[in-house]
Enzyme design. Sequence first.
Site, PDB file in Angstrom:
ATOM      1  N   GLU A   1     -10.897 -33.127  -8.505  1.00  0.00           N
ATOM      2  CA  GLU A   1     -12.253 -32.600  -8.400  1.00  0.00           C
ATOM      3  C   GLU A   1     -13.203 -33.435  -9.220  1.00  0.00           C
ATOM      4  O   GLU A   1     -12.831 -33.943 -10.275  1.00  0.00           O
ATOM      5  CB  GLU A   1     -12.242 -31.177  -8.981  1.00  0.00           C
TER       6      GLU A   1
ATOM      7  N   LYS B   1      -6.141 -22.224  -5.804  1.00  0.00           N
ATOM      8  CA  LYS B   1      -7.427 -22.918  -5.884  1.00  0.00           C
ATOM      9  C   LYS B   1      -7.677 -23.849  -4.696  1.00  0.00           C
ATOM     10  O   LYS B   1      -8.827 -24.095  -4.342  1.00  0.00           O
ATOM     11  CB  LYS B   1      -7.538 -23.675  -7.203  1.00  0.00           C
TER      12      LYS B   1
ATOM     13  N   HIS C   1     -11.221 -24.853 -22.041  1.00  0.00           N
ATOM     14  CA  HIS C   1     -11.604 -24.334 -20.721  1.00  0.00           C
ATOM     15  C   HIS C   1     -11.452 -22.823 -20.628  1.00  0.00           C
ATOM     16  O   HIS C   1     -11.337 -22.264 -19.547  1.00  0.00           O
ATOM     17  CB  HIS C   1     -10.816 -24.990 -19.588  1.00  0.00           C
TER      18      HIS C   1
ATOM     19  N   ARG D   1      -9.822  -9.491  -9.541  1.00  0.00           N
ATOM     20  CA  ARG D   1      -9.407  -8.467 -10.515  1.00  0.00           C
ATOM     21  C   ARG D   1     -10.591  -8.158 -11.414  1.00  0.00           C
ATOM     22  O   ARG D   1     -11.631  -8.787 -11.304  1.00  0.00           O
ATOM     23  CB  ARG D   1      -8.267  -9.017 -11.362  1.00  0.00           C
TER      24      ARG D   1
HETATM   25  P1  ADP Z   1     -11.423 -13.996 -17.377  1.00  0.00           P
HETATM   26  O1  ADP Z   1     -10.790 -12.691 -17.091  1.00  0.00           O
HETATM   27  O2  ADP Z   1     -12.675 -13.827 -18.117  1.00  0.00           O
HETATM   28  O3  ADP Z   1     -11.548 -14.926 -16.224  1.00  0.00           O
HETATM   29  P2  ADP Z   1      -9.148 -15.108 -18.686  1.00  0.00           P
HETATM   30  O4  ADP Z   1      -8.606 -16.038 -17.668  1.00  0.00           O
HETATM   31  O5  ADP Z   1      -9.150 -15.557 -20.100  1.00  0.00           O
HETATM   32  O6  ADP Z   1     -10.630 -14.817 -18.450  1.00  0.00           O
HETATM   33  O7  ADP Z   1      -8.408 -13.661 -18.594  1.00  0.00           O
HETATM   34  C1  ADP Z   1      -7.131 -13.458 -18.229  1.00  0.00           C
HETATM   35  C2  ADP Z   1      -6.227 -13.883 -19.352  1.00  0.00           C
HETATM   36  O8  ADP Z   1      -6.035 -12.849 -20.283  1.00  0.00           O
HETATM   37  C3  ADP Z   1      -4.865 -14.242 -18.885  1.00  0.00           C
HETATM   38  O9  ADP Z   1      -4.789 -15.558 -18.492  1.00  0.00           O
HETATM   39  C4  ADP Z   1      -3.993 -13.976 -20.087  1.00  0.00           C
HETATM   40  O10 ADP Z   1      -3.841 -15.105 -20.900  1.00  0.00           O
HETATM   41  C5  ADP Z   1      -4.761 -12.954 -20.861  1.00  0.00           C
HETATM   42  N1  ADP Z   1      -4.134 -11.632 -20.829  1.00  0.00           N
HETATM   43  C6  ADP Z   1      -3.385 -11.127 -19.875  1.00  0.00           C
HETATM   44  N2  ADP Z   1      -3.013  -9.887 -20.129  1.00  0.00           N
HETATM   45  C7  ADP Z   1      -3.526  -9.573 -21.305  1.00  0.00           C
HETATM   46  C8  ADP Z   1      -3.514  -8.410 -22.114  1.00  0.00           C
HETATM   47  N3  ADP Z   1      -2.918  -7.323 -21.723  1.00  0.00           N
HETATM   48  N4  ADP Z   1      -4.169  -8.426 -23.290  1.00  0.00           N
HETATM   49  C9  ADP Z   1      -4.812  -9.515 -23.665  1.00  0.00           C
HETATM   50  N5  ADP Z   1      -4.872 -10.636 -22.929  1.00  0.00           N
HETATM   51  C10 ADP Z   1      -4.238 -10.677 -21.766  1.00  0.00           C
HETATM   52  P1  ADP Z   2      -9.165 -20.967 -14.583  1.00  0.00           P
HETATM   53  O1  ADP Z   2      -8.398 -20.372 -13.466  1.00  0.00           O
HETATM   54  O2  ADP Z   2      -8.290 -21.539 -15.623  1.00  0.00           O
HETATM   55  O3  ADP Z   2     -10.204 -20.022 -15.101  1.00  0.00           O
HETATM   56  P2  ADP Z   2     -11.396 -22.498 -13.465  1.00  0.00           P
HETATM   57  O4  ADP Z   2     -11.368 -23.314 -12.229  1.00  0.00           O
HETATM   58  O5  ADP Z   2     -12.155 -21.240 -13.415  1.00  0.00           O
HETATM   59  O6  ADP Z   2      -9.909 -22.218 -13.936  1.00  0.00           O
HETATM   60  O7  ADP Z   2     -11.972 -23.423 -14.629  1.00  0.00           O
HETATM   61  C1  ADP Z   2     -12.013 -23.036 -15.967  1.00  0.00           C
HETATM   62  C2  ADP Z   2     -13.136 -23.764 -16.684  1.00  0.00           C
HETATM   63  O8  ADP Z   2     -12.972 -25.185 -16.614  1.00  0.00           O
HETATM   64  C3  ADP Z   2     -14.510 -23.523 -16.094  1.00  0.00           C
HETATM   65  O9  ADP Z   2     -15.097 -22.371 -16.621  1.00  0.00           O
HETATM   66  C4  ADP Z   2     -15.271 -24.772 -16.467  1.00  0.00           C
HETATM   67  O10 ADP Z   2     -15.756 -24.689 -17.782  1.00  0.00           O
HETATM   68  C5  ADP Z   2     -14.211 -25.836 -16.423  1.00  0.00           C
HETATM   69  N1  ADP Z   2     -14.218 -26.524 -15.115  1.00  0.00           N
HETATM   70  C6  ADP Z   2     -13.464 -26.242 -14.055  1.00  0.00           C
HETATM   71  N2  ADP Z   2     -13.723 -27.070 -13.026  1.00  0.00           N
HETATM   72  C7  ADP Z   2     -14.684 -27.908 -13.451  1.00  0.00           C
HETATM   73  C8  ADP Z   2     -15.380 -29.009 -12.865  1.00  0.00           C
HETATM   74  N3  ADP Z   2     -15.117 -29.429 -11.644  1.00  0.00           N
HETATM   75  N4  ADP Z   2     -16.308 -29.644 -13.630  1.00  0.00           N
HETATM   76  C9  ADP Z   2     -16.567 -29.242 -14.884  1.00  0.00           C
HETATM   77  N5  ADP Z   2     -15.952 -28.233 -15.483  1.00  0.00           N
HETATM   78  C10 ADP Z   2     -15.010 -27.559 -14.795  1.00  0.00           C
END
Ligand code: ADP
Ligand code: ADP
Length: 477
Positions: A202, A118, A237, A296
């Site tokens: 942040e 990040k 989150h 991905r």
């Molecule tokens: P997005 O893909 O919408 O950004 P996520 O971060 O929730 O949202 O998607 C990835 C997450 O899915 C991983 O962090 C993990 O916890 C989960 N995950 C990974 N592999 C699998 C799997 N084979 N089946 C279900 N969940 C999985």
């Molecule tokens: P991850 O890799 O876990 O998906 P993200 O950076 O995408 O991490 O953040 C996950 C969620 O956390 C976001 O969808 C949002 O709802 C919240 N979030 C992240 N950064 C911020 C921010 N700076 N201010 C407010 N909400 C945030």
Amino acid sequence: MSTQKRILIMNRGEIAARIAKACRELGHVAVGVWTDNEVQAKHLEVCDEWVHLKGSTNQETYLNIPKILEMCKEYKIDGVHPGYGFLSENTEFSQTLVQNGITWIGPHPEAVRVMGDKAVSKEFAKKNGIPVVPGSTGAVPTIEEAIKIAREIKYPILLKAVAGGGGRGMRVCHNEQDVRNNFEAVQRESAAAFKCGDLLVEKYIVNPHHIEVQILADKKGNVFHFFERECSIQRRHQKIVEEAPSPFIGDDEELRQRVCTTAVRLAKAINYDSAGTVELVMGENKEFYFLEMNTRIQVEHPITEEITGIDLIVCMIQSAFGDDLKIPNQEWIKRTGHAIECRICAEDPITMLPAPGTVTGCETNFPQGIRFDNCLYKGLQVTPDFDPMVGKLVAKGIIREVAIRKMRAALDGLLIEGLKTNVPLHKVIMNEETFVKGLYSTAYIGTIRPQDKVELEMDFTSIYKKIAGVEARRMGL
Ligand code: ADP
Ligand code: ADP
Ligand code: MG
């Protein structure tokens, strides 16, 4: 059109089945895996071949790069699709495959590397003129430094693990004391979970919207967007309901255009060449900032497929093998209607915490046009080893109102026996005024008090009645 390939699906559950279907459509051989703990994995039913990935822990199996490489050689694998989670955003894995002449069904490893951290990705975005959330760009080493930055950008702030994912490794701080109390804890948790304790500071955007843009690119420099998704219904989150298009952007086509072209600009800057998602956070004033890029396929890709008619996984595989995507230009990509996804998770609908268990039965009685990507079967054991998501219910309607109506009916017709799921919570959301009006932000889930609304007992009674009904029908009664 490339010749038939042997594709290893390095994942499990619904996404493994989804990838296998795409392989089948393209005439490729889908090779699925099963581990010591999951001998009866349902995704294997849609694979052409299945191999035993020996071991029971994730370290021994889904995360074991040398073992997977060995398997690729033994089974003459041409390409690997990693799905989401596990090694899907692992630079070493993508590099290892590429170096061994195996096609990585994802972007080039340098994109995985830059976007996987990040801090690095934020710096990259900033350099390329993409708006980023105010705060540190690099990792912040000490509490004092974090406090200094927080004073400049003003509270509330977020401490965020640079290697985090799945909503983990994040804490909101409202004052200096919060930073002192949380800094080391987040560092520790992040080091344990992601093998890296580095943190970003942040600005925490208040009542924001999570807006993301689906990208698809080929190996010839063509980068397209497939419009946005709104994923602001989150707990811890992490998303539980997603929809496309975003109700917050609504009819503001100028804003939509700016959001989507910003994402394309970032993807072009990194020479992106696969399916990916640019995640943005948008404030109440509609200003938006880059959050991260997921290099991905994402969990919620189906809603984009529903409104654009494009099979993103098929395109992702075609792109990886250098095939033509047959997309003449951006304008050719159109959207119609509205799609909503509810993530069906084995979790308590009130506490929203994982609730492991065993599925003893599953019935579906859906309205027309429902898509249910799932890995459910009688006997499925949901354990703490994996994500508790067991399926994704997707409803499409010509307008949002119709999609919501269909989703309500689909939730009523989804019967999962033996497992506690968040279906009752989804029912609350789909009937709740703020959601129905499309006026929610990421603060939403904290406002609906499911404990007052989830009628658990009634739900179970109605489930049994419905199961009895289904059985009666089957027996011709
Ligand atoms: P997005 O893909 O919408 O950004 P996520 O971060 O929730 O949202 O998607 C990835 C997450 O899915 C991983 O962090 C993990 O916890 C989960 N995950 C990974 N592999 C699998 C799997 N084979 N089946 C279900 N969940 C999985
Ligand atoms: P991850 O890799 O876990 O998906 P993200 O950076 O995408 O991490 O953040 C996950 C969620 O956390 C976001 O969808 C949002 O709802 C919240 N979030 C992240 N950064 C911020 C921010 N700076 N201010 C407010 N909400 C945030
Ligand atoms: Mg994210």
